[in-house]
Design an enzyme around this catalytic site. Structure first.
Site, PDB file in Angstrom:
ATOM      1  N   SER A  93      -4.003 -13.488 -40.539  1.00  0.00           N
ATOM      2  CA  SER A  93      -4.633 -12.196 -40.268  1.00  0.00           C
ATOM      3  C   SER A  93      -3.613 -11.192 -39.765  1.00  0.00           C
ATOM      4  CB  SER A  93      -5.755 -12.367 -39.241  1.00  0.00           C
ATOM      5  OG  SER A  93      -6.812 -13.123 -39.795  1.00  0.00           O
ATOM      6  N   HIS A 115      -9.181 -18.353 -44.715  1.00  0.00           N
ATOM      7  CA  HIS A 115     -10.433 -18.688 -44.028  1.00  0.00           C
ATOM      8  C   HIS A 115     -11.509 -19.077 -45.038  1.00  0.00           C
ATOM      9  CE1 HIS A 115      -8.768 -15.692 -40.894  1.00  0.00           C
ATOM     10  NE2 HIS A 115      -8.608 -16.914 -40.410  1.00  0.00           N
ATOM     11  N   ARG A 121      -2.403 -24.784 -40.973  1.00  0.00           N
ATOM     12  CA  ARG A 121      -1.453 -24.296 -41.974  1.00  0.00           C
ATOM     13  C   ARG A 121      -0.083 -24.933 -41.824  1.00  0.00           C
ATOM     14  NH1 ARG A 121      -2.085 -18.198 -40.434  1.00  0.00           N
ATOM     15  NH2 ARG A 121      -2.000 -19.340 -38.471  1.00  0.00           N
ATOM     16  N   LYS A 167     -11.731  -5.891 -26.079  1.00  0.00           N
ATOM     17  CA  LYS A 167     -10.506  -6.239 -26.798  1.00  0.00           C
ATOM     18  C   LYS A 167     -10.492  -5.495 -28.124  1.00  0.00           C
ATOM     19  CE  LYS A 167      -8.032 -10.580 -27.494  1.00  0.00           C
ATOM     20  NZ  LYS A 167      -8.243 -12.027 -27.693  1.00  0.00           N
TER      21      LYS A 167
END
Lengths: 150, 150, 150, 150, 150, 150
Positions: free
Chosen positions: B129, B18, B91, B42
């Site tokens: 992540s 990032h 990516r 969440k």
């Protein structure tokens, strides 16, 4: 400082998909150079003498867009033109893998050169220059794939 | 007029991948808003109260980068912040297919919103992540994947 | 019994990506034969007379690696050299689809032949022989892509 | 020195595709440890108490294959077992992208750990544990997808 | 009204994969025209004079299948033969991206023409005409890839 | 004998992309059963009691289309309804890999069941039920993605 991008390709021919990318790129960059890779040894389907003025005429009212022929490494052409960006369209995953390789090499050759990608608008994503050539060879009407008459 | 881009994500956590995209995006845009999608319903792995200041601290010397939480459609968040660009990293081909769908929808919701893509630098392209969370859960050292200590 | 692998390719030229795969393959196999597919009818960019000794010199201190020219089916070449493995690198999904087809055919032609894959180290994954040729043609410095001067 | 490979997975259940990879891996490695990732917090469809002996029974006549449960990073499990290789199967491009990310991380965590890939035999390439679970849930006969009765 | 499909290709040679698609297509369509794209300027590996009767002989007991040469746009050939469908096989994601582009163009040229896809049976999915040619050139036995002796 | 196809899905909600496939499928099949996979244990975003009549109303003037709920294997549902075809849309390569696996399994469970694919029209190819749900959750207008008001 002006943000100048090179939009490189062979543009044999320049399609509606290419036009879509340049038009949208104008919201990002101050100037875009449409750079037609041309090597007199390599045969084109559409004559370069006709292609160049046709692409120019498409942007006649957009002084931020210029059109040039080039026959050297794209990274070198960008450097000479003080362009710090390459602009490229991505249509699908096959494009992605190819463009990924080219972008990394260009960055290694010229670390100040950033390749910026837009994803092609879906209705243009299945057009390619090679399909247009194939259609044209068989006499099909290609006017819905290219922005002006070839 | 300033060119403002939103870099949206959940950033749970914010990785070197990032960071690479934001840093490179600064050569294209005048301002970048790192927009952390956050919904109190969440569950996150890394606490949002810790994540926000950490991302901010990464860019403490870059006033062009701001960091915000948001909980609405990204296109709506961009509109409110007068951002005409979304910045995204690609990516691999799996990313491409997902981002393609999202970009088209964002353009339909807000026709002035252009999604601009950079391809992740190869050394960061295999970081995600979710992998960092998995490593962290097992007590592994994740310092080579994230720009500051989690 | 020794585990012998063939690493086949045209190696026009042999890149750092190829070198990465052979080096890592040495931890798996007892011997690796770098097999340069060569057909006198098919034009190469880099001369075969120069390529062969250059690849050999790369592995001069690794007696487990030999370098040979061949002009037959890879499965047949492997059989003659008592190699029960083919070693191949995978850079991306395009490679995967191609290699999948080749590996199945090789197994059908020679059921004892197993194709073993390593994924190319990310920093080498965007290098290809064809990009190196293109750079070289335009006079670019290719020394960061190939393990010795071409 | 023995070449020991870990074949990690959740194996919920162990399919014919998994069996294909282990069997073929035996031609490359001296020992293979089938490592069942298991975390008592995470629900499995097929009971772990039944899965473990069933996988063991498949290889009862292959002393080179052992079966273990583990609940730590795969790279750490490999290190403790003196395994320098991970063995993985690739079915398609979606697998490739995922495995690429995991392999790079494992190599960074443990630089001596090499991930070795085999491409799944076509007739098994469309089988996945999740499809088998779905079929089983609806009472379908899954005996053609798994090597012994579940 | 009869449902007629065109199955276009260069079939150099016609493989078991092609045969699989035509056979399965017969459960969907009333008639299938195997349409061999042939241009006397373009060299084939297998002679067209031999290929045509061989494909015909494969379907000698299936009067619903006919075989024709053509040298025009596929959409035009379909129109002349009152075929409202093109039948195509998909082996993998590379095929998908290519076929997607062709199918959209064919629909634009002839809005009544629907391209219908079947996914190739796994055991045939790694066969391609170009691999068969390569094998044949080196004198390999190709009888397990093609439905009759070439 | 009538050609009956099942178009299975969870349709939560039924999008313009789904509508496109059913409409085009009507040129191939005599009857299409839109089969809503529904399990009372699995939460839907849009209520099944509202979804079913809405899909029915879309095809009120097309007696060849019926809509049913089902909660069993798709291959079994097809068999009971004397459907010899499954109809599926393909949007991109991610869909392709998933659908390939499902199609092979369905054929193994029911060898008379052929899965027939259409590639989604480009303008609908980036729509998915999950994106529509996400938009709806945030109160966005989704009327350009679904054929009637949800």
């Amino acid at each position: 400082m002006k943000k100048i991008a090179v939009f490189p390709g062979s543009f044999d021919p320049f399609t509606n998909g290419h036009y879509d990318i340049v038009s949208r790129g104008l919201s990002i960059f101050d100037e875009i150079i449409v750079a037609i890779g041309h090597n007199s040894d390599k045969k084109r389907y559409f004559d370069i003498q006709a292609t160049l003025p046709k692409i120019k005429s498409l942007f006649f009212d957009k002084p931020q867009v210029s059109v040039q022929l080039y026959n050297e490494l794209t990274s070198e052409f960008a450097r000479k033109n003080e362009a710090k960006y390459l602009l490229r369209g991505l249509r699908n995953t096959t494009d992605f893998e190819y463009e990924n390789a080219i972008a990394q090499v260009n960055k290694q050759l010229n670390p100040n050169l950033e390749t910026v990608f837009l994803i092609t608008t879906p209705q243009f994503a299945t057009i390619s220059s090679s399909i247009v050539r194939e259609l044209h060879k068989f006499g099909a009407d290609v006017s819905s794939y290219v922005p002006n008459t070839i």
